[in-house]
Design an enzyme around this catalytic site. Structure first.
Site, short mmCIF file in Angstrom:
data_model
loop_
_atom_site.label_atom_id
_atom_site.label_comp_id
_atom_site.label_asym_id
_atom_site.label_seq_id
_atom_site.Cartn_x
_atom_site.Cartn_y
_atom_site.Cartn_z
CB SER A 145 -0.95 -0.05 1.20
OG SER A 145 -1.92 0.97 1.13
CG ASP A 312 -6.89 -1.85 -4.55
OD1 ASP A 312 -7.53 -0.86 -4.17
OD2 ASP A 312 -5.72 -2.10 -4.19
CG HIS A 345 -6.05 -1.20 -0.71
ND1 HIS A 345 -5.02 -1.19 -1.62
CD2 HIS A 345 -5.53 -0.69 0.45
CE1 HIS A 345 -3.94 -0.70 -1.05
NE2 HIS A 345 -4.21 -0.39 0.20
#
Length: 369
Positions: A145, A312, A345
């Site tokens: 991330s 995502d 995500h």
């Protein structure tokens, strides 16, 4: 409960990318496994916005880490084979110098006097940790991330300091949707009267602003597919509903509230603002004369795995493809993995089986090379 954190003192002064400097600053990190005699089995992990350096349990701190299922003896990131380091980002309140830290110049918390923070600063601090441990080149750099963006900065700023890279659900630059969401999160915090221009305390704390910010984040971390599958339109039992106009009525509302309450007092609001804005500012195109591809082509590594998930919405699969294409154009051998996990995500934190197969397989091949 023990504390396995160690601390690396940054050079003082520590110059920041966007101006300003820090005096007497440090970053927290944890390690697992043993660095071999050749010092070539080090794996460094850079985290998302809010996790600490406690990635997985250890003898000093047996509490489960944020990636407990991924790292440890015999797991995908095998700590019996690799010397694993996880660094808490500069600017985070999980042990590193951050806006809540004491400014040596004033003797008071920095608050908004903390210098503007860039992910390049996070990368430089992490590189300092590796150097302090006598590691000239990492066997592998893993970024998740926000940490994936920090990892790209690390490799750009410190050429040939990384042999291989695993990019997990990240981006070479923030897209408008991600910027918009983070902007709303910051606005929610700043508009809470208790934020008070960053001068809050335990008695007057921006709980409401932080709660809304966290809820917005959780909504984007998962996919519509998962929301539908887990909650549909199921309502709370009557005794669970709020006895006020427009109060919580659906299970999904209660779920978001629970997440928010577990987070609100466990992450410093000013740190959240700084790291959030740093994520918006990062743009690898700055290093490629306005081109993402040209920026990525400046990275010098041997091989990489780029992992993304089709659901995502925060860091879309298209951005993972950009990273893979850029690293390949730079001369690296690249494996691209597109997963269909429904969790969006957050899949890298939840779909451990699929991510473990990909990450563990790559590291096994790297060890055998």
């Amino acid at each position: 409960m023990g504390d396995a954190r160690r601390y690396f003192a940054l050079p003082s002064p520590f110059a920041m990318k966007r101006g300003g400097e820090l005096l007497g600053a440090h970053v927290a990190y944890e390690t697992w496994g043993t660095l071999n005699a050749a010092r070539d089995n080090a794996v460094l992990v850079l985290t998302g916005l809010s996790p600490s350096a406690h990635m997985t349990s250890c003898a000093e701190d047996p509490t489960p880490g944020w990636w407990e299922g991924m790292a440890g003896p015999g797991k995908a990131i095998d700590t019996t084979r690799w010397f694993v380091i996880c660094v808490n980002s500069l600017g985070s309140d999980k042990g590193s110098t951050c806006p809540a830290s004491i400014d040596p110049a004033s003797g008071e918390p920095y608050r908004l006097a903390f210098p503007e923070l860039a992910l390049e600063d996070v990368a430089n601090a992490a590189h300092g940790v590796a150097g302090s441990l006598g590691i000239g080149q990492l066997a592998c750099l893993i970024g998740c991330s926000m940490g994936g963006m920090s990892a790209l900065a690390y490799m750009l700023l410190h050429p040939h300091s990384v042999r291989a890279h695993i990019s997990v659900d990240t981006a070479p630059q923030a897209q408008p949707f991600a910027i918009a969401i983070r902007s709303l999160q910051r606005e929610a915090i700043r508009l809470d009267p208790h934020w008070n221009e960053g001068r809050y305390d335990d008695a007057n704390y921006p709980d409401i602003g932080m709660s809304i910010a966290r809820k917005l984040g959780v909504i984007t971390y998962r996919s519509a597919m998962e929301w539908n599958g887990r909650f549909a339109r199921i309502r709370l039992d009557p005794e669970q509903r709020e006895d006020e106009p427009f109060g919580r009525e659906f299970q999904v509302e209660s779920y978001l509230e629970g997440h928010a309450q577990r987070f609100v007092r466990h992450f410093d609001p000013n740190s959240y603002l700084y790291l959030s804005r740093a994520s918006d500012w990062f743009d690898i195109a700055e290093y490629g004369h306005g081109s993402v591809l040209e920026g990525l082509k400046r990275i010098r590594i041997e091989q990489a795995m780029v992992i993304g998930v089709s659901t995502d919405i925060l860091f879309p699969l298209q951005q993972q493809e950009q990273i893979a294409e850029g690293l390949q154009a730079a001369g690296a051998r690249v494996e691209f993995v597109a997963l269909d996990s429904p969790q969006g995500h957050d899949a890298f934190l939840v779909d451990i089986d699929n991510y473990s197969r990909a990450i563990g397989g790559f590291l096994n091949r790297l060890a055998a090379a």
